[in-house]
Motif scaffolding. Structure first.
Motif, short mmCIF file in Angstrom:
data_model
loop_
_atom_site.label_atom_id
_atom_site.label_comp_id
_atom_site.label_asym_id
_atom_site.label_seq_id
_atom_site.Cartn_x
_atom_site.Cartn_y
_atom_site.Cartn_z
N ALA A 28 60.03 52.22 67.36
CA ALA A 28 60.00 52.49 68.80
C ALA A 28 58.68 53.17 69.19
O ALA A 28 58.21 54.10 68.54
CB ALA A 28 61.18 53.38 69.18
N LEU A 29 58.13 52.70 70.29
CA LEU A 29 56.84 53.22 70.76
C LEU A 29 56.92 54.67 71.19
O LEU A 29 55.91 55.39 71.22
CB LEU A 29 56.36 52.35 71.91
CG LEU A 29 54.86 52.14 72.07
CD1 LEU A 29 54.23 51.65 70.80
CD2 LEU A 29 54.58 51.21 73.22
N SER A 30 58.12 55.13 71.51
CA SER A 30 58.29 56.51 71.96
C SER A 30 57.95 57.53 70.87
O SER A 30 57.82 58.72 71.15
CB SER A 30 59.72 56.73 72.45
OG SER A 30 60.64 56.40 71.43
N ASN A 31 57.81 57.07 69.64
CA ASN A 31 57.44 57.96 68.54
C ASN A 31 55.94 58.26 68.50
O ASN A 31 55.50 59.08 67.69
CB ASN A 31 57.84 57.33 67.21
CG ASN A 31 59.34 57.26 67.03
OD1 ASN A 31 60.01 58.28 66.94
ND2 ASN A 31 59.87 56.06 67.02
N TYR A 32 55.18 57.60 69.36
CA TYR A 32 53.73 57.67 69.25
C TYR A 32 53.06 58.01 70.58
O TYR A 32 53.46 57.53 71.64
CB TYR A 32 53.18 56.33 68.78
CG TYR A 32 53.75 55.86 67.47
CD1 TYR A 32 54.87 55.04 67.44
CD2 TYR A 32 53.19 56.26 66.26
CE1 TYR A 32 55.41 54.60 66.24
CE2 TYR A 32 53.72 55.84 65.05
CZ TYR A 32 54.83 55.01 65.05
OH TYR A 32 55.35 54.60 63.85
N ALA A 33 52.01 58.80 70.49
CA ALA A 33 51.07 58.88 71.60
C ALA A 33 50.22 57.62 71.52
O ALA A 33 49.98 57.08 70.44
CB ALA A 33 50.19 60.12 71.47
N LEU A 34 49.79 57.15 72.66
CA LEU A 34 49.10 55.86 72.74
C LEU A 34 47.74 56.00 73.41
O LEU A 34 47.52 56.90 74.22
CB LEU A 34 49.95 54.87 73.52
CG LEU A 34 51.35 54.63 72.98
CD1 LEU A 34 52.17 53.85 73.99
CD2 LEU A 34 51.30 53.90 71.65
N GLY A 35 46.88 55.06 73.07
CA GLY A 35 45.56 55.08 73.70
C GLY A 35 45.04 53.68 73.93
O GLY A 35 45.52 52.71 73.34
N TRP A 36 44.09 53.60 74.83
CA TRP A 36 43.29 52.40 75.02
C TRP A 36 41.85 52.75 74.66
O TRP A 36 41.31 53.75 75.14
CB TRP A 36 43.34 51.90 76.46
CG TRP A 36 44.62 51.24 76.84
CD1 TRP A 36 45.70 51.83 77.43
CD2 TRP A 36 44.96 49.86 76.66
NE1 TRP A 36 46.70 50.90 77.63
CE2 TRP A 36 46.26 49.68 77.16
CE3 TRP A 36 44.31 48.75 76.13
CZ2 TRP A 36 46.92 48.45 77.15
CZ3 TRP A 36 44.94 47.52 76.12
CH2 TRP A 36 46.24 47.37 76.62
N LEU A 37 41.27 51.96 73.80
CA LEU A 37 39.88 52.15 73.39
C LEU A 37 39.16 50.83 73.61
O LEU A 37 39.78 49.78 73.71
CB LEU A 37 39.82 52.58 71.93
CG LEU A 37 40.56 53.90 71.65
CD1 LEU A 37 41.96 53.66 71.11
CD2 LEU A 37 39.77 54.79 70.71
N ARG A 38 37.84 50.90 73.71
CA ARG A 38 37.09 49.67 73.99
C ARG A 38 35.82 49.62 73.18
O ARG A 38 35.26 50.64 72.77
CB ARG A 38 36.80 49.57 75.48
CG ARG A 38 35.92 50.68 76.03
CD ARG A 38 35.83 50.56 77.55
NE ARG A 38 34.87 51.51 78.11
CZ ARG A 38 34.60 51.62 79.40
NH1 ARG A 38 35.24 50.83 80.30
NH2 ARG A 38 33.73 52.51 79.85
N ALA A 98 48.04 53.26 68.55
CA ALA A 98 49.08 54.29 68.47
C ALA A 98 48.72 55.32 67.41
O ALA A 98 48.19 54.98 66.35
CB ALA A 98 50.42 53.64 68.13
N THR A 99 49.01 56.57 67.74
CA THR A 99 48.78 57.66 66.80
C THR A 99 50.06 58.44 66.61
O THR A 99 50.82 58.62 67.55
CB THR A 99 47.67 58.59 67.29
OG1 THR A 99 47.59 59.73 66.43
CG2 THR A 99 47.94 59.08 68.70
N SER A 100 50.26 58.94 65.40
CA SER A 100 51.43 59.76 65.13
C SER A 100 51.15 61.23 65.44
O SER A 100 52.02 62.07 65.25
CB SER A 100 51.88 59.60 63.68
OG SER A 100 50.81 59.91 62.80
N SER A 101 49.96 61.50 65.93
CA SER A 101 49.62 62.86 66.32
C SER A 101 50.61 63.38 67.34
O SER A 101 51.07 62.64 68.20
CB SER A 101 48.20 62.89 66.89
OG SER A 101 47.92 64.14 67.48
#
Length: 124
Positions: A28-38, A98-101
Motif C-alpha cells: 500500500a502506498l500509504s506506507n510511503y512518503a512520495l516524491g516527484w523528481l526530474r 517512494a521512500t520509507s523515510s
C-alpha cells in the motif's frame, strides 16, 4: 516491494498545464512518503515535489513552487503532480518515487522505489 507506473507525459506549450499521475501496486502506498523528481538533458536529476504519507505535508523545489502541486489518494494508491504555467526549462523526464523515510525528503538518494519515468516537453 512497490511498483510505480507513471502516466504518459506529453508535449505542452509554454504556459500550459499537465497533470501526471503515478499508480502503485504491491504494498500500500500509504506506507510511503512520495516524491516527484526530474531529469533534464545535460543536468543532474533534481527534486521537484514531495508529500508525506497522509498528505498533510508537502515540499517543493523553489523552481516549481507556486506552479506545481503534489497530491495523493491513498485509497486509489495514486500520487499526482499538477503542473501549471509550464516553462521550457520544465522539460525533463519525470519520475515518481517512494521512500520509507518517516518524513518527506528532498534527497533523491533516500527514495528506494522508482517509476520508469515519463517525458514532459514544454515547447512551442
Amino acid at each position: 516491494q512497490v511498483q510505480l507506473v507513471e502516466s504518459v507525459g506529453g508535449l505542452v506549450q509554454p504556459g500550459g498545464s499537465l497533470r501526471l499521475s503515478c499508480a502503485a501496486s504491491g504494498r500500500a502506498l500509504s506506507n510511503y512518503a512520495l516524491g516527484w523528481l526530474r531529469h533534464a538533458p545535460g543536468k543532474e536529476r533534481e527534486f521537484a515535489a514531495a508529500i508525506s504519507r497522509r498528505g498533510s505535508s508537502t515540499s517543493y523545489a523553489d523552481s516549481v513552487k507556486g506552479r506545481f502541486t503534489i497530491s495523493r489518494d491513498n485509497a486509489k494508491n495514486t500520487v499526482y503532480l499538477q503542473m501549471n504555467s509550464l516553462k521550457p526549462e520544465d522539460t525533463a523526464v519525470y519520475y515518481c518515487a517512494a521512500t520509507s523515510s518517516a518524513v518527506i525528503t528532498t534527497n533523491s538518494g533516500q527514495y528506494v522505489y522508482w517509476g520508469q519515468g515519463t517525458q514532459v516537453t514544454v515547447s512551442s
